[in-house]
Scaffold this motif. Structure first.
Motif, mmCIF file in Angstrom:
data_model
loop_
_atom_site.group_PDB
_atom_site.id
_atom_site.type_symbol
_atom_site.label_atom_id
_atom_site.label_comp_id
_atom_site.label_asym_id
_atom_site.label_seq_id
_atom_site.Cartn_x
_atom_site.Cartn_y
_atom_site.Cartn_z
ATOM 1 N N SER A 175 29.630 11.633 -12.587
ATOM 2 C CA SER A 175 31.481 11.153 -12.198
ATOM 3 C C SER A 175 31.141 9.697 -11.793
ATOM 4 C CB SER A 175 31.682 12.096 -11.088
ATOM 5 O OG SER A 175 32.810 11.294 -10.138
ATOM 6 N N ALA A 176 30.020 9.358 -11.150
ATOM 7 C CA ALA A 176 29.995 7.972 -10.542
ATOM 8 C C ALA A 176 29.913 7.079 -11.934
ATOM 9 C CB ALA A 176 28.798 7.815 -9.663
ATOM 10 N N GLY B 156 30.136 5.530 -15.418
ATOM 11 C CA GLY B 156 31.032 5.716 -16.422
ATOM 12 C C GLY B 156 31.587 4.238 -16.719
ATOM 13 N N LEU B 157 32.656 4.313 -17.447
ATOM 14 C CA LEU B 157 33.237 2.912 -17.674
ATOM 15 C C LEU B 157 33.200 2.030 -16.623
ATOM 16 C CD1 LEU B 157 36.579 4.318 -19.418
ATOM 17 C CD2 LEU B 157 34.469 3.566 -20.556
ATOM 18 N N GLY B 158 33.391 2.545 -15.128
ATOM 19 C CA GLY B 158 33.263 1.320 -14.264
ATOM 20 C C GLY B 158 31.859 0.634 -14.119
ATOM 21 N N ILE C 130 44.401 6.860 -12.215
ATOM 22 C CA ILE C 130 43.370 6.265 -12.740
ATOM 23 C C ILE C 130 43.064 6.846 -13.942
ATOM 24 C CG2 ILE C 130 40.821 5.972 -12.353
ATOM 25 C CD1 ILE C 130 41.304 5.962 -9.438
ATOM 26 N N TYR D 87 42.409 5.140 -17.735
ATOM 27 C CA TYR D 87 40.941 5.290 -17.857
ATOM 28 C C TYR D 87 40.420 6.061 -19.375
ATOM 29 C CZ TYR D 87 35.944 6.304 -16.290
ATOM 30 O OH TYR D 87 34.650 6.139 -16.185
ATOM 31 N N PHE E 101 35.510 2.572 -6.742
ATOM 32 C CA PHE E 101 35.752 3.076 -7.922
ATOM 33 C C PHE E 101 34.380 3.585 -8.404
ATOM 34 C CE2 PHE E 101 36.342 2.590 -12.474
ATOM 35 C CZ PHE E 101 37.738 3.150 -12.564
ATOM 36 N N THR E 102 33.339 2.680 -8.626
ATOM 37 C CA THR E 102 32.158 3.265 -9.177
ATOM 38 C C THR E 102 31.482 4.131 -8.694
ATOM 39 O OG1 THR E 102 30.183 2.100 -10.396
ATOM 40 C CG2 THR E 102 30.765 1.434 -7.907
ATOM 41 N N LEU E 103 31.592 4.436 -7.466
ATOM 42 C CA LEU E 103 31.068 5.459 -6.696
ATOM 43 C C LEU E 103 32.030 6.970 -6.602
ATOM 44 C CD1 LEU E 103 28.907 4.032 -3.856
ATOM 45 C CD2 LEU E 103 28.053 4.929 -6.068
ATOM 46 N N MET F 186 39.225 9.523 -2.984
ATOM 47 C CA MET F 186 40.347 10.154 -3.566
ATOM 48 C C MET F 186 40.056 11.613 -3.854
ATOM 49 S SD MET F 186 40.217 9.652 -7.731
ATOM 50 C CE MET F 186 40.400 11.458 -7.631
ATOM 51 N N SER G 162 37.306 13.020 -5.570
ATOM 52 C CA SER G 162 36.491 13.378 -6.796
ATOM 53 C C SER G 162 35.104 13.897 -6.062
ATOM 54 C CB SER G 162 36.267 12.369 -7.734
ATOM 55 O OG SER G 162 37.320 12.217 -8.471
ATOM 56 N N SER H 242 33.186 11.277 -16.340
ATOM 57 C CA SER H 242 33.911 10.928 -15.053
ATOM 58 C C SER H 242 35.421 11.241 -15.037
ATOM 59 C CB SER H 242 34.007 9.415 -15.072
ATOM 60 O OG SER H 242 32.691 8.728 -14.787
ATOM 61 N N SER I 275 36.109 14.369 -13.570
ATOM 62 C CA SER I 275 36.175 14.356 -12.005
ATOM 63 C C SER I 275 37.331 13.889 -11.575
ATOM 64 C CB SER I 275 34.923 13.669 -11.496
ATOM 65 O OG SER I 275 34.889 12.342 -11.494
ATOM 66 N N LEU I 276 37.969 13.106 -12.293
ATOM 67 C CA LEU I 276 39.248 12.456 -11.789
ATOM 68 C C LEU I 276 40.564 13.534 -11.907
ATOM 69 C CD1 LEU I 276 38.957 8.972 -13.633
ATOM 70 C CD2 LEU I 276 39.668 9.325 -11.428
#
Ligand code: PFF
Length: 453
Positions: free
Chosen positions: A25-26, A28-30, A108, A112, A233-235, A239, A241, A327, A330-331
């Motif tokens: 989840s953590a 990803g694109l982030g 998001i 995403y 966001f990156t972790l 929200m 998740s 990720s 998990s969103l």
């Protein structure tokens, strides 16, 4: 609260499975797409340091808190907040926090998925040899032509949303766990290979200098907000998740240890991405601040030039798309879990509804790169508005509330029992960070941005 669970709520099969899924989840694109381009836009070193400070002092304590809340209630975020509010005899308005998480997740995911669609499209471009021997300007043309086509972006966005829904529909154990098992190690290996290539560009140290030498004069208050928002966001924080993943965690696992592993892996991937990308940027006279296209305009140059680059390009974009997939599931999981557990939807119907709405919202982002690119609100495109609203505002606000809840509302005895830290000193340190440092930091950054400080 006991472990007995009467809802349709799943469980991770082991601690390792949980670490994989939460890291999935953590990371990803982030890390690979967003971190480099916002670092480039915000001047490098100073921004990176603020981001690292935020991960350590705000992100990690909040990640521990969010996992803890989920695991204590063993329910979806909306119900978690309802249940824990009752347990603490607190005001019932806290359950709106769960709601905000559900909404932030869908917003998001809507953009995403569009960017993940780019990564998926680039698998095909790499495969057909589009990058072989192409120079920086040819690579840029490929990217510009691609994002100018709404049809292509919609096609890949649709494909990516469908892949997400297919995994989510199968539930935690079957869908989510399996997807991450091989991805993480493979991603690490590939990132190291890219760094090795960056060393051969002749601009390696210029890249490192840009990333790690702070020039504080370049740090605006908005850059600080972006760095802080990115830590959330990156972790995957703020929200629900990580809360919903924590809720699938069994009671005998140490939350704090797993959080350090997850946050550590996440940070390493982001830094590796930065170390790989900026030397390529400088070696090709590109601009660090070229925005969301940065990795798509730089890494293909490397794949086009290096030996074995054809295969590496394919592998890289496959891994990036899969990292995005782990990720994206998990969103949407907080929404799906809530629809299934509270609204008595079947998992299929819940996926169809939440996925459909998100897909539709994603069209706004698709068009913001082409036919609606002139449409600006507060000087921002639709994609930029969604990004700012979620990463810079909703996640930090959600994280702030989680910190207040865990530090001030929840009974000390309960959080102590749930965290079961190795020594009382660890617990004390966390308690200070979560009650004072993390919320105060978020608060001051906000005051600074609105110009009060
Ligand atoms: N952490 C993911 C990334 O860095 O790509 C994105 C993300 C996932 C953000 C889940 C928020 C979230 F709740």
């Amino acid at each position: 609260m006991t472990d007995t669970n009467t809802t349709a709520h799943g469980k991770w099969s082991s601690r390792f499975a949980y670490i994989l899924a939460a890291t999935g989840s953590a990371v990803g694109l982030g890390n690979i797409w967003k971190f480099p381009y916002i670092t480039g836009e915000n001047g490098g070193g100073a921004f990176v340091l603020v981001y690292l400070g935020c991960v350590l002092l705000i992100g990690i304590p909040i990640m521990i808190a969010e996992t803890m809340l989920g695991r204590r209630s063993q329910r979806n975020p909306v119900e978690t907040m309802e249940l824990l509010t009752k347990e603490a005899n607190a005001d019932s308005n806290w359950h709106y926090l769960g709601w905000m998480g559900v909404i932030a997740g869908l917003l998001i995911l809507s953009y995403y998925s569009v960017i993940a669609g780019w990564a998926s499209a680039y698998i095909l471009k790499a495969f057909t040899g589009s990058f072989i021997d192409a120079d920086a300007s040819a690579i840029k043309t490929i990217f510009d032509q691609f994002i100018a086509s709404p049809i292509q972006l919609i096609f890949w966005h649709t494909l990516f949303m469908m892949a997400t829904m297919l995994i989510v529909v199968r539930g935690v154990n079957n869908g989510l766990e399996k997807a991450v098992q091989y991805l993480m190690p493979a991603l690490f290996v590939l990132m190291f290979l890219l760094v090795a290539y960056a060393m051969t560009t002749g601009s390696y140290f210029q890249g490192l200098h840009f990333l790690f030498t702070p020039d504080w004069s370049k740090l605006t208050s908005n850059a600080v907000l972006t760095a802080m928002g990115h830590a959330f966001f990156t972790l995957s924080l703020g929200m629900g998740s990580i809360m919903v993943y924590g809720s699938y965690l069994s009671k005998d696992i140490s939350i704090s240890k797993t959080v350090f592993i997850i946050a550590g892996a996440d940070t390493i991937v982001a830094l590796l991405a930065g170390i790989a990308i900026f030397p390529i940027v400088f070696a090709n006279n590109l601009h660090p601040n070229s925005g969301p296209g940065l990795i798509f305009e730089t890494l293909p140059i490397a794949f086009g030039a290096m030996t074995g680059g054809w295969l590496m390009g394919i592998l890289f974009f496959i891994l990036l798309a899969v990292a995005a997939l782990t990720s994206s599931i998990s969103l949407i999981e907080p929404t799906v879990a809530w629809l299934v557990e509270n609204r008595r939807f079947t998992r299929e119907k819940a996926c169809l509804w939440s996925g459909g709405i998100t897909w539709l919202l994603g069209l706004g982002t698709v068009f913001s790169f082409n036919i609606w690119s002139d449409f600006k609100l507060f000087d921002r495109s639709i994609f930029q508005i969604l990004d700012y609203l979620t990463a810079n505002l909703m996640l930090p606000i959600g994280g702030f509330c989680i910190a207040i809840f865990a530090g001030w509302i929840m009974k000390t005895q309960h959080s102590e029992e749930e965290l079961a830290m190795p020594t009382p000193a660890y617990y004390q340190a966390w308690k200070i960070l979560i009650s004072y440092i993390a919320p105060a930091a978020v608060f001051f950054v906000f005051l600074h941005v609105i110009g009060v400080l």
